[in-house]
Write a protein that holds these residues in place. Structure first.
Motif, PDB file in Angstrom:
ATOM      1  N   PRO A 276       0.834  -1.205   0.000  1.00  0.00           N
ATOM      2  CA  PRO A 276       0.000   0.000   0.000  1.00  0.00           C
ATOM      3  C   PRO A 276       0.865   1.250   0.000  1.00  0.00           C
ATOM      4  N   LEU A 277       0.318   2.356  -0.485  1.00  0.00           N
ATOM      5  CA  LEU A 277       1.124   3.559  -0.708  1.00  0.00           C
ATOM      6  C   LEU A 277       1.591   4.251   0.572  1.00  0.00           C
ATOM      7  N   PHE A 278       1.017   3.905   1.726  1.00  0.00           N
ATOM      8  CA  PHE A 278       1.539   4.549   2.934  1.00  0.00           C
ATOM      9  C   PHE A 278       2.987   4.157   3.180  1.00  0.00           C
ATOM     10  N   TRP A 279       3.443   3.076   2.547  1.00  0.00           N
ATOM     11  CA  TRP A 279       4.860   2.720   2.655  1.00  0.00           C
ATOM     12  C   TRP A 279       5.756   3.789   2.033  1.00  0.00           C
ATOM     13  N   ALA A 280       5.218   4.544   1.096  1.00  0.00           N
ATOM     14  CA  ALA A 280       5.981   5.628   0.460  1.00  0.00           C
ATOM     15  C   ALA A 280       5.804   6.960   1.177  1.00  0.00           C
ATOM     16  N   HIS A 281       5.003   6.980   2.252  1.00  0.00           N
ATOM     17  CA  HIS A 281       4.687   8.242   2.925  1.00  0.00           C
ATOM     18  C   HIS A 281       5.205   8.324   4.355  1.00  0.00           C
ATOM     19  N   TYR A 282       4.864   7.348   5.193  1.00  0.00           N
ATOM     20  CA  TYR A 282       5.057   7.510   6.631  1.00  0.00           C
ATOM     21  C   TYR A 282       6.510   7.791   7.025  1.00  0.00           C
ATOM     22  N   SER A 283       7.452   7.069   6.449  1.00  0.00           N
ATOM     23  CA  SER A 283       8.861   7.305   6.785  1.00  0.00           C
ATOM     24  C   SER A 283       9.378   8.598   6.193  1.00  0.00           C
ATOM     25  N   PHE A 284       8.687   9.107   5.192  1.00  0.00           N
ATOM     26  CA  PHE A 284       9.219  10.222   4.409  1.00  0.00           C
ATOM     27  C   PHE A 284       8.485  11.537   4.661  1.00  0.00           C
ATOM     28  N   LEU A 285       7.754  11.606   5.759  1.00  0.00           N
ATOM     29  CA  LEU A 285       7.170  12.893   6.138  1.00  0.00           C
ATOM     30  C   LEU A 285       8.262  13.839   6.587  1.00  0.00           C
ATOM     31  N   GLY A 286       9.250  13.317   7.321  1.00  0.00           N
ATOM     32  CA  GLY A 286      10.398  14.120   7.729  1.00  0.00           C
ATOM     33  C   GLY A 286      11.637  13.779   6.932  1.00  0.00           C
ATOM     34  N   LEU A 287      11.851  12.509   6.683  1.00  0.00           N
ATOM     35  CA  LEU A 287      13.007  12.039   5.922  1.00  0.00           C
ATOM     36  C   LEU A 287      12.791  12.341   4.444  1.00  0.00           C
ATOM     37  N   ASN A 288      13.573  13.253   3.898  1.00  0.00           N
ATOM     38  CA  ASN A 288      13.375  13.681   2.515  1.00  0.00           C
ATOM     39  C   ASN A 288      13.993  12.661   1.562  1.00  0.00           C
ATOM     40  N   PRO A 289      13.165  11.976   0.753  1.00  0.00           N
ATOM     41  CA  PRO A 289      13.724  10.976  -0.166  1.00  0.00           C
ATOM     42  C   PRO A 289      14.429  11.592  -1.369  1.00  0.00           C
ATOM     43  N   LYS A 290      14.206  12.871  -1.617  1.00  0.00           N
ATOM     44  CA  LYS A 290      14.797  13.503  -2.793  1.00  0.00           C
ATOM     45  C   LYS A 290      16.309  13.672  -2.582  1.00  0.00           C
ATOM     46  N   GLY A 291      17.088  13.030  -3.427  1.00  0.00           N
ATOM     47  CA  GLY A 291      18.536  13.069  -3.293  1.00  0.00           C
ATOM     48  C   GLY A 291      19.071  12.144  -2.222  1.00  0.00           C
ATOM     49  N   LEU A 292      18.231  11.256  -1.697  1.00  0.00           N
ATOM     50  CA  LEU A 292      18.636  10.347  -0.624  1.00  0.00           C
ATOM     51  C   LEU A 292      18.914   8.964  -1.210  1.00  0.00           C
ATOM     52  N   SER A 293      20.088   8.446  -0.909  1.00  0.00           N
ATOM     53  CA  SER A 293      20.446   7.118  -1.408  1.00  0.00           C
ATOM     54  C   SER A 293      21.404   6.437  -0.441  1.00  0.00           C
ATOM     55  N   ASP A 294      21.434   5.115  -0.522  1.00  0.00           N
ATOM     56  CA  ASP A 294      22.445   4.339   0.176  1.00  0.00           C
ATOM     57  C   ASP A 294      22.920   3.252  -0.779  1.00  0.00           C
ATOM     58  N   GLN A 295      23.584   2.246  -0.277  1.00  0.00           N
ATOM     59  CA  GLN A 295      24.138   1.231  -1.164  1.00  0.00           C
ATOM     60  C   GLN A 295      23.073   0.346  -1.794  1.00  0.00           C
ATOM     61  N   TYR A 296      21.836   0.481  -1.336  1.00  0.00           N
ATOM     62  CA  TYR A 296      20.764  -0.384  -1.824  1.00  0.00           C
ATOM     63  C   TYR A 296      19.835   0.291  -2.828  1.00  0.00           C
ATOM     64  N   ALA A 297      19.643   1.598  -2.707  1.00  0.00           N
ATOM     65  CA  ALA A 297      18.611   2.231  -3.534  1.00  0.00           C
ATOM     66  C   ALA A 297      18.736   3.745  -3.524  1.00  0.00           C
ATOM     67  N   ASN A 298      18.152   4.353  -4.550  1.00  0.00           N
ATOM     68  CA  ASN A 298      17.866   5.782  -4.570  1.00  0.00           C
ATOM     69  C   ASN A 298      16.403   5.906  -4.148  1.00  0.00           C
ATOM     70  N   TYR A 299      16.162   6.531  -2.998  1.00  0.00           N
ATOM     71  CA  TYR A 299      14.820   6.474  -2.412  1.00  0.00           C
ATOM     72  C   TYR A 299      13.831   7.412  -3.081  1.00  0.00           C
ATOM     73  N   GLU A 300      14.303   8.412  -3.775  1.00  0.00           N
ATOM     74  CA  GLU A 300      13.389   9.214  -4.590  1.00  0.00           C
ATOM     75  C   GLU A 300      12.787   8.349  -5.692  1.00  0.00           C
ATOM     76  N   ASP A 301      13.605   7.507  -6.291  1.00  0.00           N
ATOM     77  CA  ASP A 301      13.098   6.601  -7.311  1.00  0.00           C
ATOM     78  C   ASP A 301      12.165   5.552  -6.712  1.00  0.00           C
ATOM     79  N   VAL A 302      12.495   5.059  -5.519  1.00  0.00           N
ATOM     80  CA  VAL A 302      11.665   4.037  -4.872  1.00  0.00           C
ATOM     81  C   VAL A 302      10.244   4.545  -4.673  1.00  0.00           C
ATOM     82  N   VAL A 303      10.098   5.720  -4.053  1.00  0.00           N
ATOM     83  CA  VAL A 303       8.755   6.207  -3.720  1.00  0.00           C
ATOM     84  C   VAL A 303       8.022   6.731  -4.958  1.00  0.00           C
ATOM     85  N   THR A 304       8.757   7.334  -5.888  1.00  0.00           N
ATOM     86  CA  THR A 304       8.114   7.828  -7.111  1.00  0.00           C
ATOM     87  C   THR A 304       7.620   6.673  -7.967  1.00  0.00           C
TER      88      THR A 304
END
Length: 452
Positions: A276-304
């Motif tokens: 469900p789409l809340f997986w793309a929202h709840y963690s990212f209300l404060g944590l900005n996924p734009k420009g955020l990445s680690d060794q596993y993923a680019n999180y802007e791409d994940v949520v978009t």
């Protein structure tokens, strides 16, 4: 429908359900010419009232649910939700920022809420999922879940950090609130919720111990729990817990696609499905996924991409439900449903139920389609889906089902994410926090917020 459009144009429905006065013809013309920004602001302001006017009066926190029909089958009208209240406290900051309420009134409300949070029973610093707002007593979520909930606590802690950052350089009254928030944040014993292992466990109960036995592994709405646990200046987890627990030793990566769109990470769902789409929202209300990445993923791409998969499903509309489409109705998440409560997603859509929060809280990811959805609701469905606290929680045109009910966990992300779309206000507060930045570095993240 025309009466509804008049309400929307005048902005009166944000505070009452009475008929507006004045020239209705002029009001309809105003609505017709209303800009996207004006409509966004109207929806945001009215939804904010869930956490202001609709707050539980003793605690100031968010009621778990508000039913305008007055029917509460589980007698839970005064039950407050810790996660939804975290979203709500961020919404109060948005209300101050946008001058919906005065600075003093907003600060007093937040101080009252923090005082309540400090007074109620905690479990190694973590809160329970629910409390009775009038008595402060925990309410069990289920048989073995009557103690600490580290995920709900993480949603609250996300807000506590934003509150601290907002008030820390202000007046003496402001600094007092910042200190209260900081104390609560630093009192959470994240490391305890590892249960001696290299993974976080969701629940602990003084009566049942680790009986729920729910290890938190990615990808779903719980990413923020690991980020905050690593960021804690008092009770941190080691970086290995994130990599071995949340990221499953690297198995969180995925090459799967849905409707030709890469998922990038493996969702906690059946093979080939997204959650469900809340997986793309709840963690990212404060944590900005734009420009955020680690060794596993680019999180802007994940949520978009997660959001785009929902839009693609609406366009395909395999079950031919009424009102589906990229420029019509789309968005599936956990919400009320025709069969009670359901975690809707493109592979779990039995009766054509759409949850407005799914598209509206995706505003920073897919603004064009999210705005089109908002226009569709206001222009094509109108008063059936619109009420005292904004758009109702869920609806189905196919089933002619339009309940006048709200849930805090769905209304809160709408307010916060519209604001993040406008000016990144909540994102900036959270991401500027020194302890958050230290935690992200510890886990190997890259972000435009991380200072050299």
């Amino acid at each position: 429908m025309r009466l509804f459009l008049t309400y929307m144009a005048l902005g009166l429905y944000a505070f009452s359900c009475t008929s507006p006065s004045g020239d209705s013809t002029q009001a309809i013309n105003q609505r017709t010419e209303q800009s996207d920004d004006s409509l966004l602001s109207l929806v945001q302001k009215q939804t904010f009232q869930y956490f202001w006017e609709g707050a539980e009066p003793n605690s100031g926190l968010a009621r778990e649910r508000i039913h305008l029909d007055g029917d509460y089958p589980e007698n839970d009208k005064n039950v407050v939700t810790i996660g939804g209240s975290g979203f709500g406290l961020m919404a109060i900051l948005v209300g101050i920022h946008n001058e919906y309420i005065s600075t003093e009134a907003g600060r007093n409300h937040i101080e009252r809420s923090l005082t309540f949070l400090d007074s109620i029973q905690r479990f190694q610093g973590a809160w329970s999922h629910w409390y009775f707002g009038d008595t402060g007593k925990p309410k069990a979520f289920s048989k073995n879940d009557d103690g600490g909930d580290i995920v709900e606590t993480a949603f609250m802690a996300q807000a506590l950090i934003c509150i601290r950052e907002f008030y820390k350089d202000g007046s003496e009254a402001d600094k007092k609130v910042a200190e209260m928030a900081d104390k609560l944040w630093k009192g959470i014993n994240w490391d305890f919720y590892r249960n001696g292992k290299d993974v976080l466990y969701w629940h602990w109960s003084p009566n049942h111990g680790w009986g729920m036995n729910h290890a938190i592994q990615g990808f779903d709405e719980c990413m923020i729990a690991y980020i905050l646990a690593a960021s804690s200046p008092t009770h941190p987890i080691p970086a290995s817990t994130y990599h071995e627990g949340w990221a499953r030793g690297g198995a969180i990566r995925s090459t799967a696609e849905k409707y030709g769109i890469p998922t990038i990470v493996k969702h906690n769902a059946k093979e080939g499905e997204v959650g469900p789409l809340f997986w793309a929202h709840y963690s990212f209300l404060g944590l900005n996924p734009k420009g955020l990445s680690d060794q596993y993923a680019n999180y802007e791409d994940v949520v978009t991409n997660h959001t785009k998969i929902n839009i693609a499903y609406a366009e395909q509309n395999p079950k031919q439900f009424k009102g589906y489409g990229a420029d019509k109705g789309w968005g599936w998440t956990a919400s009320y449903s025709t069969n009670g409560y359901n975690a809707h997603h493109p592979d779990n859509d039995p009766t054509g139920v759409i949850s407005p929060t799914a598209a509206l809280s995706s505003m920073p990811y897919t603004p064009k389609e999210s705005l089109a959805f908002m226009r569709y609701l206001t222009d094509s469905i109108g008063e059936k889906v619109w009420g005292r606290y904004g758009f109702y929680d869920a609806y189905s045109e196919s089933e002619n089902w339009f309940p006048q009910r709200y849930l805090a966990i769905d209304q809160g992300p709408i307010v916060v994410m519209i604001q993040n779309y406008k000016d990144a206000f909540i994102w900036n507060l959270f991401m500027q926090a020194p302890d958050v930045q230290a935690g992200l570095r510890k886990l190997g993240f890259q972000s435009t917020y991380l200072k050299n």
